[in-house]
Design an enzyme around this catalytic site. Structure first.
Site, mmCIF file in Angstrom:
data_model
loop_
_atom_site.group_PDB
_atom_site.id
_atom_site.type_symbol
_atom_site.label_atom_id
_atom_site.label_comp_id
_atom_site.label_asym_id
_atom_site.label_seq_id
_atom_site.Cartn_x
_atom_site.Cartn_y
_atom_site.Cartn_z
ATOM 1 C CG PHE A 181 11.879 3.659 -15.440
ATOM 2 C CD1 PHE A 181 13.158 3.377 -15.901
ATOM 3 C CD2 PHE A 181 11.416 2.977 -14.314
ATOM 4 C CE1 PHE A 181 13.971 2.439 -15.241
ATOM 5 C CE2 PHE A 181 12.208 2.052 -13.655
ATOM 6 C CZ PHE A 181 13.487 1.784 -14.122
ATOM 7 C CD1 TRP A 182 7.286 2.770 -13.654
ATOM 8 C CD2 TRP A 182 8.329 0.812 -13.479
ATOM 9 N NE1 TRP A 182 7.859 2.721 -12.404
ATOM 10 C CE2 TRP A 182 8.510 1.524 -12.271
ATOM 11 C CE3 TRP A 182 8.910 -0.457 -13.585
ATOM 12 C CZ2 TRP A 182 9.231 1.014 -11.194
ATOM 13 C CZ3 TRP A 182 9.631 -0.964 -12.526
ATOM 14 C CH2 TRP A 182 9.788 -0.230 -11.340
ATOM 15 C CG LEU A 238 12.928 5.222 -4.535
ATOM 16 C CD1 LEU A 238 14.372 5.463 -4.941
ATOM 17 C CD2 LEU A 238 12.108 4.746 -5.716
ATOM 18 C CB CYS A 239 14.389 8.099 0.540
ATOM 19 S SG CYS A 239 14.122 9.695 1.370
ATOM 20 N NE ARG A 282 13.163 10.472 -16.845
ATOM 21 C CZ ARG A 282 12.081 9.726 -16.639
ATOM 22 N NH1 ARG A 282 10.970 10.268 -16.183
ATOM 23 N NH2 ARG A 282 12.132 8.420 -16.879
ATOM 24 C CG LEU A 299 9.559 -4.737 7.262
ATOM 25 C CD1 LEU A 299 10.976 -4.726 7.807
ATOM 26 C CD2 LEU A 299 8.573 -4.961 8.408
#
Length: 476
Positions: free
Chosen positions: A49-50, A181-182, A191, A476
């Site tokens: 992906f990256w 992101l969870c 994915r 945070l």
């Protein structure tokens, strides 16, 4: 029978005491060894992906800062959401102003969010904390992206973005801060993470924002900075019993408790909780302090932003200012910390020997947030000091060193009082990163290095590496 006198623990050498304190707060991986091992593994890593995203790749040597691609024209941005893997899922916007939806988000994060490597602790964000984190001035509701089960409507995935202005060296730009992101555990390995990132990026692009900042513990292509966590024990016994720190013998623990003892009250004259009337002074003090000393910093343009992030909120964020006793109403310094407890999933006297049924429900952790103090002093060199310098460059370096010594002295006083206030507020540990000017007080105030790292990344912006003491943005 004669009264038994209290037994005093035997004295330890300074070095032995330091070793005990390190054993309490440090989870055993030497910094260089671990980072080198991760860097070596990254050389062989494949990032499907990256490698397709506008980020510097791991092997790239960044020599000049700048965007990787120019802003997209409206017709280049997809107008419809990306397709989900199955019709059993559907996109949604999580309404963080709705108590029911906020409860759903809280439950998703509580049950599925970041755990430590031994699955002993998990961040336990409160609903009030999430409201604070997700609703700054100018927040975009559609950047709170969720995925629901189409039949049950249960929230099963989430990612968020909030807007901010960020300065990277001499370049200020609008960015999105990506966080939370969870995925529900049942979705892992499917994915879904790249899809969530692509969808929140699409929505951010639609608002004309093309850069973002995010942090991850693991090594990806390519961090602009890597910071290490440091922990200052406030309740050594509880930290040991939960497995947060290494197990010590009773005599060793007694000595560490003694060494970690704090004063009962703060020492700085004029120290008090921040009030609304302080907003303008705090904003100017913070912006000046950040801009003059660090290379990646947020820019707070309005008092409303400062009110949101720094005005004290019960159970969420604490901010204290120093009101100059000689000139009442003039704010000379401030510091802040926030609450982020970790749920205890299982517990033990040492990692690797944990019991399945914890007696403690959480470790109450305070995290250092923003602070600001005077950074200019009327320092001068003596004739002898000037003679000892080899020229103007060395004189400038010595003047800077003398100024930094005065800043360090002030920060030691400020952060010493911060520890006292955190302890008196019921916190078990005070955490910070080796960012900003934190290295000026970490050792003296007996913070110990942890086993956690936080890596800072920029999306669609290539920047030369920034050393951790030059990072001025708290994520945070």
């Amino acid at each position: 029978m004669a009264e038994k006198k209290d037994e005093q623990p035997a004295m330890l050498s300074t070095e032995k005491l330091r070793e005990l304190i390190r054993s309490l707060d440090m989870q055993a991986d030497p910094t260089r060894t671990r980072l080198e091992r991760e860097a070596a593994a990254e050389k062989d890593a494949v990032h499907e992906f990256w490698s397709t995203q506008p980020v510097p790749q791991s092997s790239e040597v960044v020599k000049r800062d700048g965007a990787l691609h120019p802003p997209l024209a409206p017709e280049q941005i997809p107008q419809e959401p990306y397709a989900l893997p199955t019709d059993a899922m559907e996109w949604c916007v999580v309404d963080v102003e709705d108590a029911g939806e906020m409860k759903e988000l809280y439950s998703l994060l509580t049950e599925n969010y970041v755990e430590d490597s031994d699955s002993m602790f998990r961040f336990n964000y409160s609903a009030d904390f999430l409201t604070w984190a997700l609703m700054p001035p100018g927040y975009q509701p559609e950047w709170h992206v969720g995925v629901r089960d189409a039949s049950t409507k249960k929230l099963i995935a989430f990612i968020s973005g909030v807007p901010l202005d960020m300065m990277v060296r001499d370049k200020t730009m609008a960015m999105a801060e990506i966080n939370f992101l969870c995925l529900h555990k049942s979705l892992r390995g499917q994915r879904m993470t790249p899809l969530l990132i692509k969808e929140v990026t699409r929505r951010i692009h639609l608002k004309g924002v093309f850069q973002a900042v995010y942090t991850v513990g693991k090594l990806l292509p390519k961090p602009v900075s890597t910071c290490r966590y440091f922990h200052r024990s406030l309740d050594p016994k509880k930290l040991m019993e939960t497995g947060f720190s290494q197990k010590l013998s009773a005599p060793e623990l007694a000595k560490v408790v003694s060494a970690m003892r704090l004063p009962a009250a703060t020492a700085l004259p004029g120290l008090r909780l921040m009030r609304k009337g302080d907003l303008g002074q705090v904003r100017k003090l913070l912006n000046r302090f950040l801009k003059r000393r660090f290379e990646i910093v947020p820019v707070f343009r309005t008092d409303a932003e400062i009110a949101h992030w720094l005005m004290p909120r019960s159970g969420v964020v604490w901010t204290y200012v120093v009101d100059d006793p000689e000139r009442p109403g003039r704010i000379t310094d401030f510091f802040s910390f926030y609450s982020l407890p970790s749920a205890v999933l299982k517990e033990g006297g040492a990692r690797g020997r944990a019991s399945a049924r914890p007696t403690y429900k959480s470790v109450n952790a305070a995290y250092l947030f923003y602070y600001g103090t005077r950074d200019e002093y009327d320092v001068a060199l003596s004739d002898a000091e000037k003679q000892g310098c080899g020229g103007a460059k060395q004189e400038k370096q010595l003047l800077k060193a003398k100024t930094n010594a005065l800043i360090k002295e002030r920060l030691l006083a400020l952060m010493g009082d911060a520890l006292v206030l955190a302890k008196n507020s019921g916190f078990d540990v005070f955490n910070c990163l080796d960012m900003m000017d934190n290295s000026m007080f970490i050792r003296e105030l007996r913070f110990g290095p942890g086993d956690g790292y936080l890596r800072y990344y920029l999306y669609n912006y290539r920047a030369r590496e920034i050393e951790s003491p030059r990072v001025g943005f708290v994520m945070l």
